[in-house]
Each structure stands twice: as structure tokens, then as C-alpha cells.
Design a protein around this motif. Structure first.
Motif, mmCIF file in Angstrom:
data_model
loop_
_atom_site.group_PDB
_atom_site.id
_atom_site.type_symbol
_atom_site.label_atom_id
_atom_site.label_comp_id
_atom_site.label_asym_id
_atom_site.label_seq_id
_atom_site.Cartn_x
_atom_site.Cartn_y
_atom_site.Cartn_z
ATOM 1 N N ILE A 148 13.471 7.697 -2.500
ATOM 2 C CA ILE A 148 14.329 7.129 -1.448
ATOM 3 C C ILE A 148 13.489 6.316 -0.471
ATOM 4 O O ILE A 148 13.848 5.201 -0.097
ATOM 5 N N VAL A 149 12.342 6.866 -0.093
ATOM 6 C CA VAL A 149 11.454 6.151 0.836
ATOM 7 C C VAL A 149 10.933 4.873 0.194
ATOM 8 O O VAL A 149 10.844 3.827 0.849
ATOM 9 N N ILE A 150 10.598 4.912 -1.092
ATOM 10 C CA ILE A 150 10.149 3.705 -1.799
ATOM 11 C C ILE A 150 11.229 2.636 -1.747
ATOM 12 O O ILE A 150 10.949 1.466 -1.470
ATOM 13 N N TRP A 151 12.458 3.029 -2.014
ATOM 14 C CA TRP A 151 13.554 2.060 -1.971
ATOM 15 C C TRP A 151 13.683 1.462 -0.578
ATOM 16 O O TRP A 151 13.850 0.238 -0.440
ATOM 17 N N LEU A 152 13.589 2.276 0.471
ATOM 18 C CA LEU A 152 13.693 1.772 1.845
ATOM 19 C C LEU A 152 12.551 0.814 2.182
ATOM 20 O O LEU A 152 12.766 -0.229 2.812
ATOM 21 N N ILE A 153 11.338 1.169 1.767
ATOM 22 C CA ILE A 153 10.186 0.300 2.036
ATOM 23 C C ILE A 153 10.340 -1.014 1.285
ATOM 24 O O ILE A 153 10.094 -2.088 1.844
ATOM 25 N N TRP A 154 10.738 -0.961 0.021
ATOM 26 C CA TRP A 154 10.932 -2.179 -0.766
ATOM 27 C C TRP A 154 11.978 -3.079 -0.124
ATOM 28 O O TRP A 154 11.782 -4.292 -0.005
ATOM 29 N N ALA A 188 0.838 -1.206 0.000
ATOM 30 C CA ALA A 188 0.000 0.000 0.000
ATOM 31 C C ALA A 188 0.869 1.250 0.000
ATOM 32 O O ALA A 188 0.578 2.224 -0.709
ATOM 33 N N SER A 189 1.946 1.225 0.768
ATOM 34 C CA SER A 189 2.864 2.364 0.810
ATOM 35 C C SER A 189 3.543 2.569 -0.532
ATOM 36 O O SER A 189 3.676 3.702 -1.007
ATOM 37 N N LEU A 190 3.972 1.474 -1.139
ATOM 38 C CA LEU A 190 4.629 1.576 -2.440
ATOM 39 C C LEU A 190 3.686 2.153 -3.489
ATOM 40 O O LEU A 190 4.059 3.044 -4.258
ATOM 41 N N VAL A 191 2.457 1.669 -3.506
ATOM 42 C CA VAL A 191 1.476 2.167 -4.489
ATOM 43 C C VAL A 191 1.158 3.637 -4.231
ATOM 44 O O VAL A 191 1.133 4.448 -5.159
ATOM 45 N N ALA A 192 0.924 3.993 -2.961
ATOM 46 C CA ALA A 192 0.595 5.385 -2.637
ATOM 47 C C ALA A 192 1.721 6.323 -3.040
ATOM 48 O O ALA A 192 1.477 7.372 -3.658
ATOM 49 N N LEU A 193 2.944 5.945 -2.725
ATOM 50 C CA LEU A 193 4.074 6.801 -3.070
ATOM 51 C C LEU A 193 4.275 6.887 -4.584
ATOM 52 O O LEU A 193 4.595 7.955 -5.114
ATOM 53 N N LEU A 194 4.073 5.776 -5.280
ATOM 54 C CA LEU A 194 4.176 5.821 -6.739
ATOM 55 C C LEU A 194 3.106 6.732 -7.345
ATOM 56 O O LEU A 194 3.376 7.474 -8.291
ATOM 57 N N GLU A 201 12.928 -3.155 3.047
ATOM 58 C CA GLU A 201 12.380 -3.685 4.301
ATOM 59 C C GLU A 201 11.351 -4.785 4.019
ATOM 60 O O GLU A 201 11.313 -5.801 4.708
ATOM 61 N N TYR A 202 10.509 -4.585 3.012
ATOM 62 C CA TYR A 202 9.488 -5.568 2.657
ATOM 63 C C TYR A 202 10.128 -6.901 2.279
ATOM 64 O O TYR A 202 9.685 -7.964 2.712
ATOM 65 N N ARG A 203 11.186 -6.844 1.476
ATOM 66 C CA ARG A 203 11.894 -8.070 1.095
ATOM 67 C C ARG A 203 12.478 -8.767 2.322
ATOM 68 O O ARG A 203 12.409 -9.991 2.433
ATOM 69 N N LEU A 204 13.018 -8.003 3.265
ATOM 70 C CA LEU A 204 13.568 -8.599 4.493
ATOM 71 C C LEU A 204 12.470 -9.239 5.340
ATOM 72 O O LEU A 204 12.659 -10.341 5.867
ATOM 73 N N VAL A 205 11.349 -8.563 5.454
ATOM 74 C CA VAL A 205 10.226 -9.098 6.247
ATOM 75 C C VAL A 205 9.706 -10.384 5.614
ATOM 76 O O VAL A 205 9.463 -11.374 6.316
ATOM 77 N N LEU A 206 9.536 -10.387 4.303
ATOM 78 C CA LEU A 206 9.054 -11.602 3.623
ATOM 79 C C LEU A 206 10.048 -12.741 3.779
ATOM 80 O O LEU A 206 9.653 -13.875 4.030
ATOM 81 N N ARG A 207 11.322 -12.435 3.643
ATOM 82 C CA ARG A 207 12.365 -13.459 3.794
ATOM 83 C C ARG A 207 12.342 -14.038 5.213
ATOM 84 O O ARG A 207 12.450 -15.242 5.406
ATOM 85 N N HIS A 208 12.148 -13.166 6.199
ATOM 86 C CA HIS A 208 12.097 -13.608 7.598
ATOM 87 C C HIS A 208 10.861 -14.479 7.847
ATOM 88 O O HIS A 208 10.935 -15.479 8.542
#
Length: 117
Positions: A97-103, A64-70, A105-112
Motif C-alpha cells: 500500500i505504501v509503495i502504491w502511495l509513493i509511486w 530509494a523508497s520504492l527500492v527499499a520497500l521492494l 505521489e512520485y508521478r504527481l511530483v514529476l508531472r508538476h
């Protein structure tokens, strides 16, 4: 804008940043001032809501954050195409920059989550 820069300009009438902010604000029409106020307020409120979801660890908040920011970036670039406002470019760079940080973090959360199963 006067409230934001008044103290600085009283303290140092030649303050570079405060002087430029005042000069820029004085050239905005009332309609432009209202647009920026509405846009920045809505931008901030949406980001606060999304950050709350991210801090709670809600998975829906990442996409949702990625879509909103895009969507904000698309609109900012559209506005830039006819206003040529440097502020919109600064805001767009910040959003990227925020999109990159969220992306990231999202990959890390999914991996975890996958690793914990």
C-alpha cells in the motif's frame, strides 16, 4: 510484550487483542523475538529516513523508497516461505500500500516539475 498488554489485561482480563498478542508472544523463541525486534527496528528506522527525504521533497527519496520497500517485501516473502508467519503477510500488504502511495505521489511530483518548466 508484557509491558504492551499489561494495562489492558488488568483492565479487562478477557481483552481479545491483548490476550492474543500475549499468547502469540509466549510461543516465540528467544531467537525469533530478537529477529522480530531487530527487523522491525531496522524497518522503522529506514522508513523514517526515507520519509524525511520525501517530506523534504527530495526526488531521490521516491525511487530509494520504492527500492527499499521492494527489498523488504522480497525478504518478507522469503521469510514467510519457511515461517508461515501471518505478521509478515500483514507487513507485506502494508508495504505494498505504501509503495502504491509513493509511486502515485512520485508521478504527481514529476508531472508538476515538468509542467512548471
Amino acid at each position: 510484550m508484557n509491558r504492551l498488554t499489561q494495562e489492558e489485561l488488568v483492565e479487562d482480563p478477557h481483552d481479545f487483542i491483548a490476550g492474543h498478542l500475549m499468547n502469540a508472544a509466549n510461543h516465540f523463541s528467544v531467537g525469533t523475538q530478537h529477529f522480530y525486534a531487530f527487523y522491525l527496528l531496522s524497518h522503522g528506522l529506514i522508513k523514517i529516513a526515507l520519509v524525511a527525504g520525501l517530506l523534504r521533497g527530495k526526488l531521490w527519496a521516491y525511487p530509494a523508497s520504492l527500492v527499499a520497500l521492494l527489498l523488504f517485501i522480497v525478504y518478507q516473502l522469503y521469510r514467510f516461505s519457511y515461517t508461515h508467519s501471518a505478521g509478515l503477510i500483514v507487513l507485506t500488504i502494508f508495504d505494498l500500500i505504501v509503495i502504491w502511495l509513493i509511486w502515485h505521489e512520485y508521478r504527481l511530483v514529476l508531472r508538476h516539475k515538468v509542467a512548471s518548466r
